[in-house]
Design a protein around this motif. Structure first.
Motif, PDB file in Angstrom:
ATOM      1  N   SER A 192      18.634  -6.194  11.260  1.00 28.05           N
ATOM      2  CA  SER A 192      19.242  -6.287  12.579  1.00 28.05           C
ATOM      3  C   SER A 192      18.537  -5.310  13.514  1.00 28.05           C
ATOM      4  CB  SER A 192      20.729  -5.942  12.498  1.00 28.05           C
ATOM      5  OG  SER A 192      20.899  -4.557  12.172  1.00 28.05           O
ATOM      6  N   LYS A 193      18.784  -5.460  14.807  1.00 31.10           N
ATOM      7  CA  LYS A 193      18.183  -4.534  15.758  1.00 31.10           C
ATOM      8  C   LYS A 193      18.622  -3.097  15.455  1.00 31.10           C
ATOM      9  CE  LYS A 193      17.592  -7.728  19.641  1.00 31.10           C
ATOM     10  NZ  LYS A 193      16.114  -7.678  19.645  1.00 31.10           N
ATOM     11  N   LYS A 194      19.901  -2.908  15.098  1.00 35.79           N
ATOM     12  CA  LYS A 194      20.396  -1.564  14.794  1.00 35.79           C
ATOM     13  C   LYS A 194      19.704  -0.988  13.571  1.00 35.79           C
ATOM     14  CE  LYS A 194      25.029  -1.802  16.863  1.00 35.79           C
ATOM     15  NZ  LYS A 194      26.486  -1.714  16.586  1.00 35.79           N
ATOM     16  N   GLN A 195      19.515  -1.807  12.543  1.00 32.61           N
ATOM     17  CA  GLN A 195      18.829  -1.330  11.341  1.00 32.61           C
ATOM     18  C   GLN A 195      17.364  -0.998  11.644  1.00 32.61           C
ATOM     19  OE1 GLN A 195      19.773  -4.755   8.853  1.00 32.61           O
ATOM     20  NE2 GLN A 195      21.021  -3.463   7.512  1.00 32.61           N
ATOM     21  N   ALA A 196      16.716  -1.844  12.429  1.00 33.95           N
ATOM     22  CA  ALA A 196      15.317  -1.592  12.785  1.00 33.95           C
ATOM     23  C   ALA A 196      15.176  -0.293  13.561  1.00 33.95           C
ATOM     24  CB  ALA A 196      14.770  -2.758  13.600  1.00 33.95           C
ATOM     25  N   LYS A 197      16.136  -0.038  14.447  1.00 33.95           N
ATOM     26  CA  LYS A 197      16.076   1.184  15.257  1.00 33.95           C
ATOM     27  C   LYS A 197      16.522   2.420  14.487  1.00 33.95           C
ATOM     28  CE  LYS A 197      16.368  -0.983  19.795  1.00 33.95           C
ATOM     29  NZ  LYS A 197      17.106  -1.112  21.068  1.00 33.95           N
ATOM     30  N   SER A 198      16.976   2.222  13.251  1.00 34.52           N
ATOM     31  CA  SER A 198      17.346   3.346  12.387  1.00 34.52           C
ATOM     32  C   SER A 198      16.281   3.601  11.325  1.00 34.52           C
ATOM     33  CB  SER A 198      18.697   3.070  11.708  1.00 34.52           C
ATOM     34  OG  SER A 198      19.736   2.970  12.660  1.00 34.52           O
ATOM     35  N   SER A 199      15.088   3.066  11.557  1.00 34.60           N
ATOM     36  CA  SER A 199      13.999   3.153  10.582  1.00 34.60           C
ATOM     37  C   SER A 199      12.903   4.108  11.060  1.00 34.60           C
ATOM     38  CB  SER A 199      13.380   1.766  10.353  1.00 34.60           C
ATOM     39  OG  SER A 199      14.344   0.853   9.868  1.00 34.60           O
ATOM     40  N   ILE A 200      12.248   4.739  10.102  1.00 32.82           N
ATOM     41  CA  ILE A 200      11.096   5.588  10.393  1.00 32.82           C
ATOM     42  C   ILE A 200       9.955   5.207   9.461  1.00 32.82           C
ATOM     43  CG2 ILE A 200      12.508   7.517  11.212  1.00 32.82           C
ATOM     44  CD1 ILE A 200      11.941   8.926   8.520  1.00 32.82           C
TER      45      ILE A 200
ATOM     46  N   TRP B  24       0.869  -1.169   0.000  1.00 35.70           N
ATOM     47  CA  TRP B  24       0.000   0.000   0.000  1.00 35.70           C
ATOM     48  C   TRP B  24       0.907   1.220   0.000  1.00 35.70           C
ATOM     49  CZ3 TRP B  24      -4.056   2.382  -1.286  1.00 35.70           C
ATOM     50  CH2 TRP B  24      -4.418   3.588  -0.693  1.00 35.70           C
ATOM     51  N   HIS B  25       0.800   2.049  -1.021  1.00 40.90           N
ATOM     52  CA  HIS B  25       1.761   3.127  -1.225  1.00 40.90           C
ATOM     53  C   HIS B  25       1.535   4.349  -0.342  1.00 40.90           C
ATOM     54  CE1 HIS B  25       3.424   1.648  -5.358  1.00 40.90           C
ATOM     55  NE2 HIS B  25       3.885   0.965  -4.327  1.00 40.90           N
ATOM     56  N   GLY B  26       0.625   4.238   0.597  1.00 40.62           N
ATOM     57  CA  GLY B  26       0.480   5.288   1.599  1.00 40.62           C
ATOM     58  C   GLY B  26       1.381   5.065   2.796  1.00 40.62           C
ATOM     59  N   ASN B  27       2.207   4.035   2.740  1.00 49.09           N
ATOM     60  CA  ASN B  27       3.123   3.685   3.824  1.00 49.09           C
ATOM     61  C   ASN B  27       4.544   3.686   3.291  1.00 49.09           C
ATOM     62  OD1 ASN B  27       4.894   1.878   5.370  1.00 49.09           O
ATOM     63  ND2 ASN B  27       3.095   1.303   6.548  1.00 49.09           N
ATOM     64  N   LEU B  28       5.376   4.561   3.849  1.00 47.96           N
ATOM     65  CA  LEU B  28       6.789   4.637   3.458  1.00 47.96           C
ATOM     66  C   LEU B  28       7.630   4.364   4.702  1.00 47.96           C
ATOM     67  CD1 LEU B  28       8.807   5.360   1.142  1.00 47.96           C
ATOM     68  CD2 LEU B  28       8.811   7.688   2.054  1.00 47.96           C
ATOM     69  N   ASN B  29       8.137   3.139   4.798  1.00 48.05           N
ATOM     70  CA  ASN B  29       8.994   2.748   5.922  1.00 48.05           C
ATOM     71  C   ASN B  29      10.422   2.672   5.396  1.00 48.05           C
ATOM     72  OD1 ASN B  29      10.385   1.129   7.998  1.00 48.05           O
ATOM     73  ND2 ASN B  29       8.335   0.845   8.836  1.00 48.05           N
ATOM     74  N   ILE B  30      11.281   3.552   5.885  1.00 42.44           N
ATOM     75  CA  ILE B  30      12.623   3.715   5.327  1.00 42.44           C
ATOM     76  C   ILE B  30      13.666   3.797   6.444  1.00 42.44           C
ATOM     77  CG2 ILE B  30      11.962   4.804   3.136  1.00 42.44           C
ATOM     78  CD1 ILE B  30      12.212   7.523   4.467  1.00 42.44           C
ATOM     79  N   ARG B  31      14.912   3.620   6.076  1.00 38.63           N
ATOM     80  CA  ARG B  31      15.968   3.676   7.091  1.00 38.63           C
ATOM     81  C   ARG B  31      17.261   4.258   6.526  1.00 38.63           C
ATOM     82  NH1 ARG B  31      16.567  -1.648   5.236  1.00 38.63           N
ATOM     83  NH2 ARG B  31      18.742  -2.246   4.886  1.00 38.63           N
TER      84      ARG B  31
END
Length: 358
Positions: free
Chosen positions: A321-329, A273-280
Motif C-alpha cells: 500500500s502507499k502507507k507501507q511503501a512510505k514506511s520503507s527504507i 543482490w544481497h547488497g540491497n536491503l529494502n525493509i519496512r
C-alpha cells in the motif's frame, strides 16, 4: 558519517582515480589531448579510450560492441529511440524512470506485471506487435534479480529486441545475454558522467545524437579519456575481485538481517543482490527517521525520485500500500562497507524507529 546508499552511487575506487589522473594532464602535461584528433597527443588519448573499451567489454557477453555514453540514461535512450519505431514497447512495472519515461514518450507501451516477490511474471504474453522488451537484471530499489534469460527468449520468439538495464548487476554478478545492455560507471566504483551501451553483433541502431559521428556514428560528441580510463579501471577491478566482493557482501547481508530482524523485507530474500536491503516498519515516519539519523546515508527509495513526494512505483507494483511503501527504507552496502558500519547504523536506526513507538 556512514555511507549506506550504494544503489545511488558508489565510492570511487583508488584504481579508477589513478587511471583518470594520467588523462587529466599527466606527469608531462600532455594527457589532455582530444581522442578524436589525428596528432600524437590525440592518438595517445584514443589509445586510452580503446584500452578502456576493452576493459569494459570484459564484463559483457562475447559477440558485441561497446558504445560509450554519458551514463545509463543516455545508453537507454540510444537503445530505445535508436531501435526503430512503430509497434509496442513492453516494459516491466518496476523499471527505472529512464526506461518508463522513454517508453511513454515513444508512444504505445505495454506494462509487464511483477509478482509479490518482485520478479517479473514470465507467464504473461507479449502483444503481437511488440518490437522491444525492456527488463532490468537487478532492480535498483529492492535488489530483486529478474528472469532475464526467459524474457530474452520470449522477446526472440516474438521477433522483438531485448534491452536490459544492467546498472545494478554489472561488475557484481554475471551479466546475462540480451540484444542491448545499458550500464553506468559510477555504480561499480567508477566516475560519474560515463556509461555504456553494449550492442549485440548484428543489431543495428539509428543515430540519435547527431554531430561529429563519433562512437560508430551512433553517439556524437568528444569523449573524455579520463572518464573512459576511470570506467575501464573500475571494470577491471570489479572483474578481478568479483568473488571477493560477493563474499564480503554476503557477510554484510547476513549481519544486517540479524540486526534488522524486526523489520519486514520488501522483495525476495533469495532471488536478490544481497547488497540491497529494502525493509519496512508499518507506520514509520521515514522523513523523521532520516532526520534523526542524519549521519547515516541511506534512502527512502530510489535516489532518482527522492524529494519528489511520489510513492515508490516499485513497492506499489509488488503489492504494498502507499502507507507501507512510505514506511520503507533502502540500505545499500558494498566493497568499502565494514561490518562495524552496519552495526553502528543499525543501532542508531533501530533506536530512532523505536522512539517513534514503531
Amino acid at each position: 558519517m556512514i555511507y549506506l546508499d550504494y544503489q545511488a552511487t558508489t565510492p570511487l575506487a583508488p584504481e579508477a582515480r589513478d587511471a583518470m589522473l594520467r588523462w587529466l594532464d599527466g606527469p608531462d602535461g600532455t594527457g589532455f589531448g582530444n581522442p578524436h584528433s589525428p596528432h600524437r597527443m590525440g592518438r595517445q588519448a584514443a589509445a586510452a579510450v580503446e584500452l578502456a573499451r576493452d576493459q569494459v567489454a570484459q564484463l559483457f557477453p562475447a559477440g558485441g560492441r561497446v558504445i560509450f555514453t554519458s551514463g545509463a540514461t543516455e545508453a537507454i535512450n540510444l537503445a530505445m529511440r535508436g531501435s526503430g519505431s512503430g509497434g509496442s514497447v513492453s516494459v516491466s512495472a518496476i523499471e527505472h524512470a529512464a526506461v518508463l519515461d522513454t517508453a511513454r514518450a515513444l508512444g504505445k507501451t505495454h506494462v509487464l506485471n511483477v509478482a509479490k516477490d518482485g520478479q517479473c511474471n514470465t507467464k504473461q504474453d507479449l502483444p503481437a506487435d511488440t518490437r522491444l522488451v525492456c527488463l532490468m537484471q537487478v532492480n535498483n530499489e529492492i535488489g530483486v534479480i529478474q528472469p532475464t534469460v526467459e524474457w530474452h527468449r520470449k522477446a526472440k520468439e516474438n521477433n522483438a529486441l531485448y534491452l536490459c538495464d544492467a546498472v545494478q548487476a554489472y561488475g557484481r554478478i554475471e551479466v546475462t545475454g540480451a540484444d542491448m545492455i545499458a550500464v553506468s560507471a559510477h555504480k561499480l566504483h567508477g566516475p560519474k558522467g560515463i556509461g555504456a551501451l553494449w550492442i549485440r553483433q548484428g543489431v543495428e541502431l539509428d543515430e540519435v545524437q547527431t554531430g561529429g559521428g563519433q562512437e560508430d556514428g551512433l553517439r556524437s560528441g568528444t569523449l573524455s579519456p579520463a572518464l573512459c580510463a576511470g570506467f575501464g579501471a573500475a571494470a577491471q577491478e570489479a572483474r578481478e575481485r568479483m568473488a571477493q566482493d560477493a563474499d564480503h557482501i554476503e557477510e554484510l547481508w547476513n549481519r544486517s538481517r540479524e540486526l534488522f530482524a524486526d523489520w519486514e523485507l520488501n522483495g525476495s530474500a533469495d532471488a536478490r543482490w544481497h547488497g540491497n536491503l529494502n525493509i519496512r516498519r508499518d507506520g514509520l515516519d521515514v522523513n523523521r527517521l532520516m532526520s534523526d539519523c542524519r549521519d547515516i546515508m541511506f534512502s527512502a527509495g530510489s535516489a532518482c525520485a527522492s524529494g519528489s513526494g511520489r510513492t515508490s512505483h516499485v513497492l506499489e507494483a509488488i503489492g504494498l500500500s502507499k502507507k507501507q511503501a512510505k514506511s520503507s527504507i533502502r540500505l545499500g552496502f558494498g566493497r568499502y562497507t565494514a561490518v562495524e558500519d552496519i552495526e553502528k547504523a543499525a543501532g542508531t536506526i533501530n533506536a530512532a524507529a523505536e522512539a517513534q513507538g514503531i
